[in-house]
Design an enzyme around this catalytic site. Structure first.
Site, PDB file in Angstrom:
ATOM      1  N   ASP A   1       0.865  -1.179   0.000  1.00 34.03           N
ATOM      2  CA  ASP A   1       0.000   0.000   0.000  1.00 34.03           C
ATOM      3  C   ASP A   1       0.905   1.234   0.000  1.00 34.03           C
ATOM      4  OD1 ASP A   1       0.909   0.231   2.589  1.00 34.03           O
ATOM      5  OD2 ASP A   1      -1.076   0.274   3.517  1.00 34.03           O
ATOM      6  N   HIS A   2       0.312   2.403   0.171  1.00 35.29           N
ATOM      7  CA  HIS A   2       1.103   3.638   0.142  1.00 35.29           C
ATOM      8  C   HIS A   2       2.205   3.633   1.206  1.00 35.29           C
ATOM      9  CE1 HIS A   2      -2.271   4.071   2.893  1.00 35.29           C
ATOM     10  NE2 HIS A   2      -1.564   4.966   3.568  1.00 35.29           N
TER      11      HIS A   2
ATOM     12  N   HIS B   1       9.680 -24.554   8.385  1.00 34.77           N
ATOM     13  CA  HIS B   1       8.651 -25.197   9.212  1.00 34.77           C
ATOM     14  C   HIS B   1       7.248 -25.075   8.627  1.00 34.77           C
ATOM     15  CE1 HIS B   1      11.041 -25.339  13.248  1.00 34.77           C
ATOM     16  NE2 HIS B   1      11.869 -25.356  12.213  1.00 34.77           N
TER      17      HIS B   1
ATOM     18  N   CYS C   1       3.296  -3.166   3.996  1.00 36.39           N
ATOM     19  CA  CYS C   1       2.409  -2.058   4.385  1.00 36.39           C
ATOM     20  C   CYS C   1       3.080  -1.333   5.548  1.00 36.39           C
ATOM     21  CB  CYS C   1       0.996  -2.547   4.707  1.00 36.39           C
ATOM     22  SG  CYS C   1       0.819  -3.581   6.178  1.00 36.39           S
ATOM     23  N   GLY C   2       2.331  -0.559   6.293  1.00 38.26           N
ATOM     24  CA  GLY C   2       2.946   0.189   7.383  1.00 38.26           C
ATOM     25  C   GLY C   2       3.490  -0.719   8.467  1.00 38.26           C
ATOM     26  N   THR C   3       2.701  -1.700   8.842  1.00 41.70           N
ATOM     27  CA  THR C   3       3.115  -2.636   9.898  1.00 41.70           C
ATOM     28  C   THR C   3       3.467  -4.025   9.374  1.00 41.70           C
ATOM     29  OG1 THR C   3       0.833  -3.344  10.202  1.00 41.70           O
ATOM     30  CG2 THR C   3       1.611  -1.510  11.596  1.00 41.70           C
TER      31      THR C   3
ATOM     32  N   ARG D   1       8.639 -33.972   9.816  1.00 37.44           N
ATOM     33  CA  ARG D   1       7.555 -33.784  10.792  1.00 37.44           C
ATOM     34  C   ARG D   1       6.709 -32.551  10.469  1.00 37.44           C
ATOM     35  NH1 ARG D   1      12.077 -31.489  12.980  1.00 37.44           N
ATOM     36  NH2 ARG D   1      11.850 -29.596  14.249  1.00 37.44           N
ATOM     37  N   HIS D   2       7.300 -31.612   9.743  1.00 38.85           N
ATOM     38  CA  HIS D   2       6.556 -30.382   9.420  1.00 38.85           C
ATOM     39  C   HIS D   2       5.491 -30.627   8.352  1.00 38.85           C
ATOM     40  CE1 HIS D   2       9.373 -28.272  11.910  1.00 38.85           C
ATOM     41  NE2 HIS D   2      10.393 -28.730  11.199  1.00 38.85           N
TER      42      HIS D   2
ATOM     43  N   GLY E   1      -1.645  -5.809   8.406  1.00 37.94           N
ATOM     44  CA  GLY E   1      -2.887  -5.795   7.624  1.00 37.94           C
ATOM     45  C   GLY E   1      -2.781  -6.663   6.384  1.00 37.94           C
TER      46      GLY E   1
HETATM   47  C1  RB5 Z   1      -1.833   2.601   6.594  1.00 27.82           C
HETATM   48  O1  RB5 Z   1      -1.858   3.779   7.336  1.00 27.82           O
HETATM   49  C2  RB5 Z   1      -1.663   1.399   7.506  1.00 27.82           C
HETATM   50  O2  RB5 Z   1      -2.806   1.215   8.272  1.00 27.82           O
HETATM   51  C3  RB5 Z   1      -1.355   0.160   6.707  1.00 27.82           C
HETATM   52  O3  RB5 Z   1      -0.237   0.376   5.919  1.00 27.82           O
HETATM   53  C4  RB5 Z   1      -1.045  -1.091   7.510  1.00 27.82           C
HETATM   54  O4  RB5 Z   1      -0.106  -0.823   8.489  1.00 27.82           O
HETATM   55  C5  RB5 Z   1      -2.178  -1.858   7.994  1.00 27.82           C
HETATM   56  O5  RB5 Z   1      -2.044  -2.912   8.613  1.00 27.82           O
END
Ligand code: RB5
Length: 148
Positions: free
Chosen positions: A7-8, A97, A64-66, A131-132, A69
């Site tokens: 994403d952005h 695994h 993405c940011g984290t 085993r996996h 998502g």
């Molecule tokens: C965008 O602001 C952020 O929510 C997205 O990139 C992501 O981190 C979602 O999980």
């Protein structure tokens, strides 16, 4: 062929990963987004997940940011075993695994050095089997029972 998307919030890291893939000689297909304009991560995570699930691409990378998502979205697609990784141990283990076929990263979480090391491990580490295999088979059984 590697499917890649973002994403952005993941756009800048995706650009760096694509440069890295080119340097290493990997072919990839870029499923967007293609700029920094605000967008919805499920749209792009789904494109990558579908490409991998339909075997149009062998593996996928989504940012993405984290990284969270896009991993949630990818794991909604039958046949996808997506690992959100912030460290190299996990990037290797998710292949050995879990036979993970998509990895995700968070631009706001991990530095580019760790991310590129994780990409290398994800792309070069084989599933260990043994085993996996039984455990991954159980994941497939859960999918068969719960996906249409
Ligand atoms: C965008 O602001 C952020 O929510 C997205 O990139 C992501 O981190 C979602 O999980």
């Amino acid at each position: 062929m590697i499917a890649i998307g973002c994403d952005h919030a993941g756009f800048n890291v995706k650009q760096k990963i694509m440069e890295h893939l080119t340097e290493k000689g990997y072919e990839y297909k870029d499923y967007g987004t293609y700029d920094l304009c605000s967008c919805d991560y499920p749209d792009y995570a789904l494109k990558v997940a579908n490409a991998v699930a339909k075997h149009e691409c062998e593996k996928g990378i989504i940012v993405c940011g984290t990284g969270i998502g896009v991993s949630i979205v990818a794991n909604k697609v039958k046949g996808i075993r997506c690992a959100h990784c912030t460290d190299t141990f996990s990037a290797k283990a998710c292949r050995e695994h879990n036979d993970a076929n998509i990895i995700t990263f968070g631009d706001r979480i991990s530095g580019i050095g760790v991310i590129l090391d994780c990409v290398d491990l994800f792309l070069t580490t084989d599933f260990a089997g043994g085993r996996h295999s039984k455990r991954v088979d159980k994941i497939k059984q859960i999918e068969d029972e719960n996906f249409k």
